[in-house]
Motif scaffolding. Sequence first.
Motif, PDB file in Angstrom:
ATOM      1  N   VAL B  65      28.820  -4.205  46.165  1.00  0.00           N
ATOM      2  CA  VAL B  65      29.385  -3.109  45.366  1.00  0.00           C
ATOM      3  C   VAL B  65      28.531  -2.786  44.141  1.00  0.00           C
ATOM      4  N   GLU B  66      28.166  -3.838  43.390  1.00  0.00           N
ATOM      5  CA  GLU B  66      27.459  -3.599  42.132  1.00  0.00           C
ATOM      6  C   GLU B  66      26.137  -2.880  42.313  1.00  0.00           C
ATOM      7  N   ASN B  67      25.346  -3.342  43.281  1.00  0.00           N
ATOM      8  CA  ASN B  67      24.022  -2.751  43.485  1.00  0.00           C
ATOM      9  C   ASN B  67      24.060  -1.434  44.224  1.00  0.00           C
ATOM     10  N   SER B  68      25.178  -1.164  44.903  1.00  0.00           N
ATOM     11  CA  SER B  68      25.200   0.008  45.779  1.00  0.00           C
ATOM     12  C   SER B  68      25.232   1.326  45.014  1.00  0.00           C
ATOM     13  N   VAL B  69      25.883   1.332  43.844  1.00  0.00           N
ATOM     14  CA  VAL B  69      26.114   2.615  43.172  1.00  0.00           C
ATOM     15  C   VAL B  69      24.818   3.350  42.854  1.00  0.00           C
ATOM     16  N   SER B  70      23.871   2.642  42.247  1.00  0.00           N
ATOM     17  CA  SER B  70      22.625   3.333  41.878  1.00  0.00           C
ATOM     18  C   SER B  70      21.860   3.765  43.124  1.00  0.00           C
TER      19      SER B  70
END
Lengths: 143, 160
Positions: B65-70
């Motif tokens: 989740v954390e890395n996916s946004v960017s």
Amino acid sequence: MIQIILISHGDFGKQLLASAQMITGTVKNVYAVSLSSQETPEKLEKEINNLLAVQPGGASTLFLIDVFGGTPFNVSVPHIKNENVEIITGVNLPILIEAIISRDNNPLCTVSELAAHVLENGKDSIKNVKSDFQLKGQINDRK
Amino acid sequence: MTESKWGLFRIDDRLVHGQIVAIWCRHLPIKRIIVVDDEVAKNQFMRQVLQLSVPNGIKIDVLDVENSVSILNKISDKHHVIVLLKSPLTARRLKDNGLDYDELNIGGMGMAPGRKNVFKNISMNSEEIEILKALSSRGVKTTFLTIPGERSILLEEIEF
């Protein structure tokens, strides 16, 4: 004895097993697990783990899956890390019958040997009757 | 802008399976599938399994989740992409972390303890229902549809 587990969308596996038993008679240690449209993959995984747990230690399992890449496939694949597990996808009735008969007639056969054998058999069972047997000629001659 | 519309932004607890590969990927011009899920992203073996599940010509990525946004926000041809999540909670976390999406497809959520059946093959618990309602009030159009051609329904039309 090698445990055979069918996993399918809906009751395909259950019905396939019923049909196979019309030919082989009642069989032991063959289970059909149905994925219902309401079910989560986690529930399916639990059912499979329960079946695997009743196996005596060191016993082998052959998974027969309806389709490559669906949820039944996704839940069986993690077990492939176990050297006593094999998986065949695209199960058809000839594959199931051959798996049962070969297993029961060759108690010393390993699960890997069984998997390779039923795969060959299964592929061979798919024929185009006219072209594979070149029957066209005979049919016309009989007129 | 159509460029910001995802091909499909979907909650489906089965992630990549027959309906996605055989039906959705043919119905839409899909070139890439992105699974966003912390558990699956950690699981090296499952990531390999997912690679096997997609047909040739379709790329698949598994992100936490954390890395996916960017990563997701930078994609230019979003309409060629299917994003798959397991649950409404992930959808909310992504929104909170700044992911750009305004349509959400609810495709599959199986029956589990605490959940009740709300529409066809979709079951939810009260927390999940609240999350979806909150997302809807933040402008996310939420549709329940398993495969194209079947009856679809908006979140607002369901009596929970």
